[in-house]
Scaffold this active site. Structure first.
Site, PDB file in Angstrom:
ATOM      1  N   HIS A 236       0.830  -1.201   0.000  1.00 46.80           N
ATOM      2  CA  HIS A 236       0.000   0.000   0.000  1.00 46.80           C
ATOM      3  C   HIS A 236       0.868   1.255   0.000  1.00 46.80           C
ATOM      4  O   HIS A 236       0.539   2.251  -0.647  1.00 46.80           O
ATOM      5  CB  HIS A 236      -0.909   0.007   1.233  1.00 46.80           C
ATOM      6  CG  HIS A 236      -1.967  -1.039   1.213  1.00 46.80           C
ATOM      7  ND1 HIS A 236      -3.256  -0.806   1.645  1.00 46.80           N
ATOM      8  CD2 HIS A 236      -1.958  -2.328   0.806  1.00 46.80           C
ATOM      9  CE1 HIS A 236      -3.980  -1.908   1.516  1.00 46.80           C
ATOM     10  NE2 HIS A 236      -3.203  -2.837   1.014  1.00 46.80           N
TER      11      HIS A 236
ATOM     12  N   SER B 220       3.311  -5.658  -8.552  1.00 45.39           N
ATOM     13  CA  SER B 220       4.266  -6.412  -9.361  1.00 45.39           C
ATOM     14  C   SER B 220       3.798  -6.507 -10.810  1.00 45.39           C
ATOM     15  O   SER B 220       4.596  -6.380 -11.746  1.00 45.39           O
ATOM     16  CB  SER B 220       4.449  -7.818  -8.776  1.00 45.39           C
ATOM     17  OG  SER B 220       5.036  -7.761  -7.495  1.00 45.39           O
TER      18      SER B 220
END
Length: 476
Positions: free
Chosen positions: A33, A375
């Protein structure tokens, strides 16, 4: 002429420079986050804003060097970190912060008072906050901002597709199987998305058992998107998720601002960890298999051994991020054996690296990933094909898009086996579709870079927000 300018002219003194507008970023204390919100902060600072980032910091969270405490210069603005403290907030090394549920309940209880105090301190220091931007699971920060008369924006850190799934579920806008039906082989149809199988949805909070607290927070976040927050940023770009964005924009004021990836401007250390850059520089172009499973996914000893053997069997150079949190689960002699099985000089095993910078290196030809959205976005921005090994949360939906919609990767089983890993890497690197897959990934990478470049689709969204803030508006 302003009163300040008139007074300055009368006294023969130059007027004091105007203070830049100040945006306060409030994150939940998870690395996945923290990263995208900080990267959004960099883009806002580059356009001339003062940006302060805060979170209930805990050990293991990586931020950046705050300089002398006044922050770092980014473009025409400033970015700084100010830890959320006071009001009984636990210290970063408190072991209770390692338990996600305990951490979330504690921060929700004491965070509001700590945040109010931070906002007051900034005002007293001559840096009044203009706007607050939060990410998921800190809806309490939105309430604080509203109570202090500050406009508030939300950054959704997952894909627009996943946000659309949650929104259509919570507001009953699509037919989701429930009860026993949720275990069947049914599917869900949502505007702008391909048909999604129940197996792809089951890891999400809407179906996962034992996550009631997180579900309630999610529902609160979704309610804020339609009732309180005039801006909803999404870590995506229009050229990637055009149909999903168009479908959800009918319900939520979305602003795509992604991909939010690490800047390529020298602000991240050039040697990304333990000689990674020099090692990558010595490898042939598109030869390296890069393996990383994010900041939260834990893998056990058996799977670690399978991955090690699988990587060695590919005969390719590889860079493997094996976090300290996973390493401590293994006896040292077992870890030594695993590293030896990796093929000596053929591979490199590190506990951390600047992932976005590694993916952008020309030596990387394949990314073995859990398919978390950070990712995924970084790999798409770098134009790197993927071997997808989804575990939970949004990862199965991300895999579906990577494999079947964007066609830049292949699925591998979870947990990974050595043979499945070897075959998947071969399929992505030298298989019949490998060249076409790499070409599609490269095109998406070009589109991602264009989106965040000057005048690109995501850059325009960020600029529109900055223009509104600097003009004093509180509505998009």
């Amino acid at each position: 002429m302003s009163q300040e300018s008139a007074a300055a002219e009368a006294t023969g003194m130059a007027p004091a420079p105007a203070q830049p507008h100040h945006v306060l970023l409030v994150s939940s204390p998870f690395q996945s986050h923290v990263n995208p919100l900080l990267r959004l902060g960099r883009r806002l600072a580059a356009k001339g804003l003062r940006v302060t980032f805060t979170t209930a910091l805990r050990d293991g969270i990586r931020l950046f060097d705050n300089g002398d405490g006044d922050g770092v210069r980014v473009g025409r603005g400033v970015l700084r970190v100010e830890r959320l403290r006071g009001g009984g907030m636990w210290e970063p090394d408190d072991p209770r912060l390692r338990v996600p549920g305990d951490m979330a309940r504690h921060v929700e209880a004491v965070g509001p008072a700590a945040l109010e105090e931070l906002i007051r301190r900034e005002a007293e220091a001559g840096r009044p906050v203009t706007c607050v931007v939060v990410n998921a699971f800190v809806s309490w920060a939105q309430r604080v901002a509203g109570g202090m008369g500050l406009p508030c924006a939300i950054l959704w850190i997952q894909s627009c597709a996943v946000l659309s799934v949650y929104y259509h579920y919570v507001y009953s806008l699509a037919a989701f199987p429930s009860g026993d039906e949720a275990d069947s082989s049914g599917a869900v149809t949502i505007p702008g998305l391909p048909e999604l199988a129940i197996d792809e949805l089951r890891p999400l909070l809407v179906y996962s058992s034992g996550h009631e607290m997180w579900r309630q927070m999610l529902v609160g976040d979704l309610g804020s998107m339609t009732e309180k927050a005039p801006w909803v940023f999404v870590n995506t770009f229009d050229e990637l998720e055009h149909e999903a964005i168009a479908g959800l924009c009918k319900h939520i004021p979305l602003i795509p601002v992604g991909p939010l990836v690490e800047p390529d401007d020298g602000s991240v250390d050039g040697d990304v960890y333990d000689g990674c850059t020099a090692w990558l520089d010595a490898q042939p172009r598109r030869s390296v298999v890069f393996v990383a499973f994010g900041s939260l996914v834990d893998i056990g000893y058996d799977e670690v051994v399978e991955i090690a053997e699988g990587l060695a069997s590919t005969g390719r150079p590889f860079l493997w991020v094996l976090r300290d949190g996973n390493r401590v689960l293994l006896p040292q002699d077992a870890l030594d054996a695993v590293v030896a099985a990796c093929g000596g000089d053929l591979g490199k095993v590190v506990p951390w690296c600047a992932q976005g910078r590694v993916l952008a290196h020309g030596a990387v030809g394949c990314f073995v990933t859990h398919c978390g959205w950070n990712s995924t976005a970084e790999a798409l921005a770098a134009g790197v094909p993927m071997v997808a090994c989804p575990r939970w949360s949004d990862q199965r939906i991300n895999t579906r898009f990577l494999v079947d919609v964007y066609r830049v990767g292949v699925r591998a089983p979870t947990p990974l086996t050595r043979e499945a890993l070897r075959l998947s890497v071969e399929e992505v690197t030298v298989g019949p579709e490998a060249e076409a897959m790499a070409a599609r990934a490269a095109i998406l990478g070009e589109k991602a870079r264009a989106a965040v470049g000057d005048g690109g689709s995501s850059d325009r969204g960020v600029q529109a927000f900055v223009d509104r803030i600097t003009s004093g508006g509180a509505e998009p």
